[in-house]
Design a protein around this motif. Structure first.
Motif, PDB file in Angstrom:
ATOM      1  N   ALA A   1      22.663 -16.674  16.502  1.00  0.00           N
ATOM      2  CA  ALA A   1      22.777 -15.794  15.086  1.00  0.00           C
ATOM      3  C   ALA A   1      22.331 -16.795  14.135  1.00  0.00           C
ATOM      4  CB  ALA A   1      24.091 -15.277  15.159  1.00  0.00           C
ATOM      5  N   LYS A   2      22.728 -18.051  14.084  1.00  0.00           N
ATOM      6  CA  LYS A   2      22.345 -18.923  13.026  1.00  0.00           C
ATOM      7  C   LYS A   2      20.905 -19.179  13.107  1.00  0.00           C
ATOM      8  CE  LYS A   2      25.044 -22.481  12.455  1.00  0.00           C
ATOM      9  NZ  LYS A   2      25.763 -23.985  12.555  1.00  0.00           N
ATOM     10  N   ASP A   3      20.082 -18.808  13.997  1.00  0.00           N
ATOM     11  CA  ASP A   3      18.480 -19.087  14.075  1.00  0.00           C
ATOM     12  C   ASP A   3      17.936 -17.690  13.654  1.00  0.00           C
ATOM     13  OD1 ASP A   3      19.125 -21.821  14.671  1.00  0.00           O
ATOM     14  OD2 ASP A   3      18.862 -21.356  16.915  1.00  0.00           O
ATOM     15  N   ARG A   4      18.593 -16.810  13.269  1.00  0.00           N
ATOM     16  CA  ARG A   4      17.987 -15.616  13.050  1.00  0.00           C
ATOM     17  C   ARG A   4      18.134 -15.195  11.357  1.00  0.00           C
ATOM     18  NH1 ARG A   4      16.791 -12.333  17.582  1.00  0.00           N
ATOM     19  NH2 ARG A   4      17.635 -13.377  19.471  1.00  0.00           N
ATOM     20  N   ILE A   5      17.154 -14.606  10.846  1.00  0.00           N
ATOM     21  CA  ILE A   5      17.335 -13.857   9.616  1.00  0.00           C
ATOM     22  C   ILE A   5      17.689 -12.290   9.673  1.00  0.00           C
ATOM     23  CG2 ILE A   5      15.975 -13.491   7.336  1.00  0.00           C
ATOM     24  CD1 ILE A   5      14.429 -16.020   8.021  1.00  0.00           C
ATOM     25  N   GLU A   6      18.489 -12.125   8.901  1.00  0.00           N
ATOM     26  CA  GLU A   6      18.883 -10.435   9.147  1.00  0.00           C
ATOM     27  C   GLU A   6      18.303  -9.842   7.823  1.00  0.00           C
ATOM     28  OE1 GLU A   6      23.092 -10.103   9.484  1.00  0.00           O
ATOM     29  OE2 GLU A   6      23.249 -11.259  11.213  1.00  0.00           O
ATOM     30  N   PHE A   7      18.205  -8.644   7.966  1.00  0.00           N
ATOM     31  CA  PHE A   7      17.178  -7.782   6.859  1.00  0.00           C
ATOM     32  C   PHE A   7      18.243  -6.449   6.791  1.00  0.00           C
ATOM     33  CE2 PHE A   7      14.034 -10.689   8.429  1.00  0.00           C
ATOM     34  CZ  PHE A   7      13.366 -11.188   7.002  1.00  0.00           C
TER      35      PHE A   7
ATOM     36  N   VAL B   1     -10.234   3.905   2.204  1.00  0.00           N
ATOM     37  CA  VAL B   1      -9.341   2.875   2.846  1.00  0.00           C
ATOM     38  C   VAL B   1      -7.727   3.227   2.299  1.00  0.00           C
ATOM     39  CG1 VAL B   1      -8.523   0.377   3.059  1.00  0.00           C
ATOM     40  CG2 VAL B   1     -10.744   0.963   2.949  1.00  0.00           C
ATOM     41  N   LYS B   2      -7.045   3.526   3.449  1.00  0.00           N
ATOM     42  CA  LYS B   2      -5.643   4.100   3.030  1.00  0.00           C
ATOM     43  C   LYS B   2      -4.480   2.999   3.295  1.00  0.00           C
ATOM     44  CE  LYS B   2      -2.382   7.932   3.659  1.00  0.00           C
ATOM     45  NZ  LYS B   2      -2.112   9.289   4.049  1.00  0.00           N
ATOM     46  N   VAL B   3      -3.702   2.502   2.660  1.00  0.00           N
ATOM     47  CA  VAL B   3      -2.585   1.537   2.936  1.00  0.00           C
ATOM     48  C   VAL B   3      -1.296   2.294   2.724  1.00  0.00           C
ATOM     49  CG1 VAL B   3      -1.795  -0.422   2.178  1.00  0.00           C
ATOM     50  CG2 VAL B   3      -4.160  -0.113   1.980  1.00  0.00           C
ATOM     51  N   SER B   4      -0.390   2.029   3.802  1.00  0.00           N
ATOM     52  CA  SER B   4       1.008   2.488   3.620  1.00  0.00           C
ATOM     53  C   SER B   4       1.921   1.395   4.303  1.00  0.00           C
ATOM     54  CB  SER B   4       0.982   3.764   4.588  1.00  0.00           C
ATOM     55  OG  SER B   4       0.835   3.477   6.028  1.00  0.00           O
ATOM     56  N   LEU B   5       3.289   1.622   3.649  1.00  0.00           N
ATOM     57  CA  LEU B   5       4.278   0.769   4.313  1.00  0.00           C
ATOM     58  C   LEU B   5       5.052   1.429   5.344  1.00  0.00           C
ATOM     59  CD1 LEU B   5       5.707  -0.419   0.643  1.00  0.00           C
ATOM     60  CD2 LEU B   5       4.212  -1.674   2.416  1.00  0.00           C
ATOM     61  N   GLU B   6       5.125   0.728   6.473  1.00  0.00           N
ATOM     62  CA  GLU B   6       5.834   1.402   7.422  1.00  0.00           C
ATOM     63  C   GLU B   6       7.178   0.875   7.619  1.00  0.00           C
ATOM     64  OE1 GLU B   6       4.233   2.910  10.044  1.00  0.00           O
ATOM     65  OE2 GLU B   6       2.540   2.879   8.604  1.00  0.00           O
ATOM     66  N   ARG B   7       7.874  -0.207   7.012  1.00  0.00           N
ATOM     67  CA  ARG B   7       9.032  -0.732   6.952  1.00  0.00           C
ATOM     68  C   ARG B   7       8.981  -1.945   5.991  1.00  0.00           C
ATOM     69  NH1 ARG B   7      11.928  -2.685  12.384  1.00  0.00           N
ATOM     70  NH2 ARG B   7      10.344  -4.421  12.021  1.00  0.00           N
ATOM     71  N   VAL B   8      10.110  -2.021   5.279  1.00  0.00           N
ATOM     72  CA  VAL B   8      10.415  -3.072   4.097  1.00  0.00           C
ATOM     73  C   VAL B   8      11.819  -3.207   4.350  1.00  0.00           C
ATOM     74  CG1 VAL B   8      10.231  -3.961   1.969  1.00  0.00           C
ATOM     75  CG2 VAL B   8       8.614  -2.243   2.799  1.00  0.00           C
ATOM     76  N   GLY B   9      12.064  -4.740   4.468  1.00  0.00           N
ATOM     77  CA  GLY B   9      13.449  -5.155   4.322  1.00  0.00           C
ATOM     78  C   GLY B   9      13.556  -6.290   3.606  1.00  0.00           C
ATOM     79  N   ILE B  10      15.052  -6.653   3.219  1.00  0.00           N
ATOM     80  CA  ILE B  10      15.106  -7.908   2.342  1.00  0.00           C
ATOM     81  C   ILE B  10      16.177  -8.670   3.154  1.00  0.00           C
ATOM     82  CG2 ILE B  10      16.894  -6.589   0.970  1.00  0.00           C
ATOM     83  CD1 ILE B  10      16.162  -8.477  -1.473  1.00  0.00           C
ATOM     84  N   ALA B  11      15.923 -10.050   2.951  1.00  0.00           N
ATOM     85  CA  ALA B  11      16.765 -10.815   3.844  1.00  0.00           C
ATOM     86  C   ALA B  11      18.364 -10.875   3.370  1.00  0.00           C
ATOM     87  CB  ALA B  11      16.123 -12.169   4.099  1.00  0.00           C
ATOM     88  N   THR B  12      19.349 -10.863   4.263  1.00  0.00           N
ATOM     89  CA  THR B  12      20.492 -10.690   3.627  1.00  0.00           C
ATOM     90  C   THR B  12      21.297 -12.221   3.965  1.00  0.00           C
ATOM     91  OG1 THR B  12      21.613 -10.171   5.782  1.00  0.00           O
ATOM     92  CG2 THR B  12      20.907  -8.267   4.201  1.00  0.00           C
TER      93      THR B  12
ATOM     94  N   HIS C   1      13.581 -12.914   0.312  1.00  0.00           N
ATOM     95  CA  HIS C   1      12.852 -13.007   1.126  1.00  0.00           C
ATOM     96  C   HIS C   1      12.689 -11.572   1.774  1.00  0.00           C
ATOM     97  CE1 HIS C   1      10.493 -14.970   4.290  1.00  0.00           C
ATOM     98  NE2 HIS C   1      10.849 -14.015   5.106  1.00  0.00           N
ATOM     99  N   TYR C   2      11.503 -10.846   1.752  1.00  0.00           N
ATOM    100  CA  TYR C   2      11.220  -9.988   2.304  1.00  0.00           C
ATOM    101  C   TYR C   2      10.250  -9.818   3.662  1.00  0.00           C
ATOM    102  CZ  TYR C   2      12.533  -8.183  -2.393  1.00  0.00           C
ATOM    103  OH  TYR C   2      13.293  -8.081  -3.530  1.00  0.00           O
ATOM    104  N   ALA C   3      10.587  -8.838   4.474  1.00  0.00           N
ATOM    105  CA  ALA C   3       9.608  -8.565   5.559  1.00  0.00           C
ATOM    106  C   ALA C   3       9.066  -7.157   5.307  1.00  0.00           C
ATOM    107  CB  ALA C   3      10.530  -8.537   6.673  1.00  0.00           C
ATOM    108  N   VAL C   4       7.581  -7.341   5.257  1.00  0.00           N
ATOM    109  CA  VAL C   4       6.951  -5.974   4.980  1.00  0.00           C
ATOM    110  C   VAL C   4       5.998  -5.656   6.380  1.00  0.00           C
ATOM    111  CG1 VAL C   4       5.220  -4.948   3.417  1.00  0.00           C
ATOM    112  CG2 VAL C   4       7.073  -6.587   2.481  1.00  0.00           C
ATOM    113  N   ASN C   5       5.987  -4.380   6.903  1.00  0.00           N
ATOM    114  CA  ASN C   5       5.354  -4.158   7.889  1.00  0.00           C
ATOM    115  C   ASN C   5       4.203  -2.672   7.164  1.00  0.00           C
ATOM    116  OD1 ASN C   5       7.525  -4.931   9.318  1.00  0.00           O
ATOM    117  ND2 ASN C   5       6.404  -4.647  11.021  1.00  0.00           N
ATOM    118  N   SER C   6       3.110  -3.094   7.036  1.00  0.00           N
ATOM    119  CA  SER C   6       2.228  -2.157   6.689  1.00  0.00           C
ATOM    120  C   SER C   6       1.178  -1.698   7.455  1.00  0.00           C
ATOM    121  CB  SER C   6       1.386  -2.663   5.389  1.00  0.00           C
ATOM    122  OG  SER C   6       0.668  -4.041   5.838  1.00  0.00           O
ATOM    123  N   ALA C   7       0.433  -0.550   7.153  1.00  0.00           N
ATOM    124  CA  ALA C   7      -0.848   0.023   8.110  1.00  0.00           C
ATOM    125  C   ALA C   7      -2.116   0.097   7.093  1.00  0.00           C
ATOM    126  CB  ALA C   7      -0.487   1.330   8.689  1.00  0.00           C
ATOM    127  N   VAL C   8      -3.085  -0.056   7.799  1.00  0.00           N
ATOM    128  CA  VAL C   8      -4.355   0.252   7.047  1.00  0.00           C
ATOM    129  C   VAL C   8      -5.349   1.085   7.857  1.00  0.00           C
ATOM    130  CG1 VAL C   8      -6.266  -0.674   6.160  1.00  0.00           C
ATOM    131  CG2 VAL C   8      -4.316  -2.041   5.694  1.00  0.00           C
TER     132      VAL C   8
END
Length: 103
Positions: free
Chosen positions: A10-16, A41-52, A62-69
């Motif tokens: 758990a210490k080695d993981r970032i939680e979002f 060209v269409k862009v969409s966000l699939e999932r967005v998270g903020i590190a806790t 710190h954000y994690a962003v998954n997108s689709a084009v």
């Protein structure tokens, strides 16, 4: 012992925390080529998270962003083809390739 291993992992993981999002403005940009073809060209966000449990070195979140084009090609004559087996009532469909106007 198992709990210690879990704590070490758990210490080695970032939680979002997942964030809800909404589109602001257009999600599609269109380009007209000199031969009259339109490229969309269409862009969409699939999932967005903020590190806790982590921040960037400069202190910002710190954000994690998954997108689709998605890219759509619309020929100037607006014609496309598709296999006959995709038409209802035709022979049983096998593997379905994408229509010729989508890349």
């Amino acid at each position: 012992m198992r709990d210690l291993l879990y704590m070490a992992e758990a210490k080695d993981r970032i939680e979002f925390k997942m964030l809800e999002h909404e589109s602001v403005g257009d999600d599609t940009v269109s380009f007209k080529l000199e031969d009259g073809t339109i490229v969309k060209v269409k862009v969409s966000l699939e999932r967005v998270g903020i590190a806790t449990n982590y921040r960037n070195p400069d202190g910002t979140p710190h954000y994690a962003v998954n997108s689709a084009v998605k890219v759509y090609i619309i020929p100037a004559d607006k014609r496309f083809t598709m296999p006959k087996n995709q038409v209802s009532g035709a022979a049983a469909p096998q593997e379905r390739p994408s229509p010729s106007h989508i890349t």
